[in-house]
Design a protein around this motif. Structure first.
Motif, short mmCIF file in Angstrom:
data_model
loop_
_atom_site.label_atom_id
_atom_site.label_comp_id
_atom_site.label_asym_id
_atom_site.label_seq_id
_atom_site.Cartn_x
_atom_site.Cartn_y
_atom_site.Cartn_z
N SER A 82 0.83 -1.20 0.00
CA SER A 82 0.00 0.00 0.00
C SER A 82 0.87 1.26 0.00
O SER A 82 1.79 1.39 0.81
N SER A 83 0.58 2.19 -0.92
CA SER A 83 1.33 3.43 -1.00
C SER A 83 0.48 4.48 -1.75
O SER A 83 0.79 4.83 -2.89
N PRO A 84 -0.58 4.96 -1.12
CA PRO A 84 -1.45 5.96 -1.79
C PRO A 84 -0.67 7.20 -2.20
O PRO A 84 0.31 7.58 -1.56
N ALA A 85 -1.12 7.81 -3.28
CA ALA A 85 -0.45 9.00 -3.81
C ALA A 85 -1.45 9.81 -4.62
O ALA A 85 -2.58 9.39 -4.85
N THR A 86 -1.01 10.97 -5.08
CA THR A 86 -1.76 11.73 -6.07
C THR A 86 -0.98 11.70 -7.37
O THR A 86 0.21 11.37 -7.40
N ILE A 87 -1.66 12.01 -8.46
CA ILE A 87 -0.99 12.12 -9.76
C ILE A 87 -1.44 13.42 -10.42
O ILE A 87 -2.61 13.82 -10.30
N THR A 88 -0.51 14.09 -11.07
CA THR A 88 -0.79 15.33 -11.78
C THR A 88 -0.71 15.06 -13.28
O THR A 88 0.26 14.49 -13.76
N ALA A 89 -1.77 15.45 -14.01
CA ALA A 89 -1.78 15.36 -15.47
C ALA A 89 -1.52 16.74 -16.05
O ALA A 89 -2.04 17.75 -15.55
N PHE A 90 -0.70 16.80 -17.10
CA PHE A 90 -0.37 18.04 -17.78
C PHE A 90 -0.89 17.98 -19.21
O PHE A 90 -0.74 16.95 -19.87
N SER A 91 -1.48 19.07 -19.68
CA SER A 91 -1.86 19.15 -21.10
C SER A 91 -1.16 20.35 -21.73
O SER A 91 -1.01 21.40 -21.10
N ILE A 92 -0.72 20.17 -22.96
CA ILE A 92 -0.08 21.24 -23.72
C ILE A 92 -0.85 21.38 -25.02
O ILE A 92 -1.08 20.40 -25.74
N ALA A 93 -1.28 22.62 -25.31
CA ALA A 93 -2.12 22.85 -26.49
C ALA A 93 -1.59 24.05 -27.27
O ALA A 93 -0.94 24.94 -26.72
N LEU A 94 -1.90 24.04 -28.56
CA LEU A 94 -1.49 25.11 -29.46
C LEU A 94 -2.74 25.71 -30.09
O LEU A 94 -3.65 24.97 -30.49
N ARG A 95 -2.78 27.04 -30.17
CA ARG A 95 -3.92 27.72 -30.78
C ARG A 95 -4.13 27.18 -32.20
O ARG A 95 -3.17 27.05 -32.97
N LYS A 96 -5.39 26.88 -32.56
CA LYS A 96 -5.67 26.29 -33.87
C LYS A 96 -5.39 27.24 -35.02
O LYS A 96 -4.93 26.83 -36.07
N SER A 97 -5.68 28.52 -34.82
CA SER A 97 -5.46 29.51 -35.87
C SER A 97 -4.30 30.41 -35.49
O SER A 97 -4.37 31.12 -34.48
N LEU A 98 -3.24 30.36 -36.28
CA LEU A 98 -2.05 31.17 -36.03
C LEU A 98 -2.02 32.31 -37.04
O LEU A 98 -1.74 32.09 -38.22
N PRO A 99 -2.34 33.54 -36.61
CA PRO A 99 -2.43 34.67 -37.53
C PRO A 99 -1.15 34.86 -38.35
O PRO A 99 -0.05 34.82 -37.82
#
Length: 196
Positions: free
Chosen positions: A91-108
């Motif tokens: 037994s070793s409870p923990a938390t986990i962090t998820a990261f998301s990286i996104a790019l703007r769909k329209s690049l002027p």
């Protein structure tokens, strides 16, 4: 039992013609979300409207103890990045962090971001491995993996970008540990190209 080892880290960079580094960073969204503390934590993190998911990752946050190890870090259907981990045998409870990286769909002044993705599932084994490749017209931006089993568990040990026959992609591996638990592992590769 002590088991010293080496760890190799990989970084995927991005440059887009027509944008300076600072301009590109202004079109990137970076978000994170942390789960509650449990034996098998999991969480997913989304992206803002008008952006395209291009990568993600995870961090397992465990206090001193036996350990909590990754079982998944991958793009879900839609625009979310999911991360999972588990304790194993002890037994070793923990938390986990998820990261998301996104790019703007329209690049002027540049064009529209189109995302490509590839997914491959291994055959079932005690220590499954596989790789997935994305088309040469896409620039690799992110990779992921998901270990799957019905038994005590499969743990991720490999998640790396690869280049095979001029095609970028991901190579992944998972394994059972101490207890037999054959399973499969899925490899994910994300990439982008600019159109229009």
């Amino acid at each position: 039992m002590s088991n010293p080892h080496r760890l190799t880290a990989f970084a995927i960079g991005m440059k887009i013609n027509g944008l300076t580094r600072d301009q590109l960073l202004g079109h990137v969204a970076y978000n994170d979300e942390t789960s509650s503390r449990t034996a098998h934590p999991q969480i997913s993190e989304g992206i803002p409207e008008g952006f395209e998911l291009i990568s993600g990752g995870f961090r397992v946050n465990w206090p001193p103890g036996a350990g909590n190890l990754a079982t998944a870090s991958f793009p879900e259907i839609g625009s979310r990045w999911r991360a999972r981990s588990k304790d194993h045998t002890h037994s070793s409870p923990a938390t986990i962090t998820a990261f998301s990286i996104a790019l703007r769909k329209s690049l002027p002044g540049v064009g529209t971001v189109q995302r490509g993705e590839s997914l491959t599932t291994s055959s079932q084994a005690a220590h499954p491995q596989t790789q997935t490749l994305i088309g040469t017209d896409f620039a690799l931006t992110g990779i992921g993996a998901e270990a799957l089993t019905n038994g005590p568990g499969q743990l991720l040990w490999r998640l790396e970008p690869v280049l095979s026959k001029q095609q970028p992609g991901a190579a992944v591996g998972s394994k059972d540990h101490e207890h037999s638990s054959p399973g499969t592992v899925r490899a994910f590769a994300l990439g982008i190209k600019i159109v229009g």
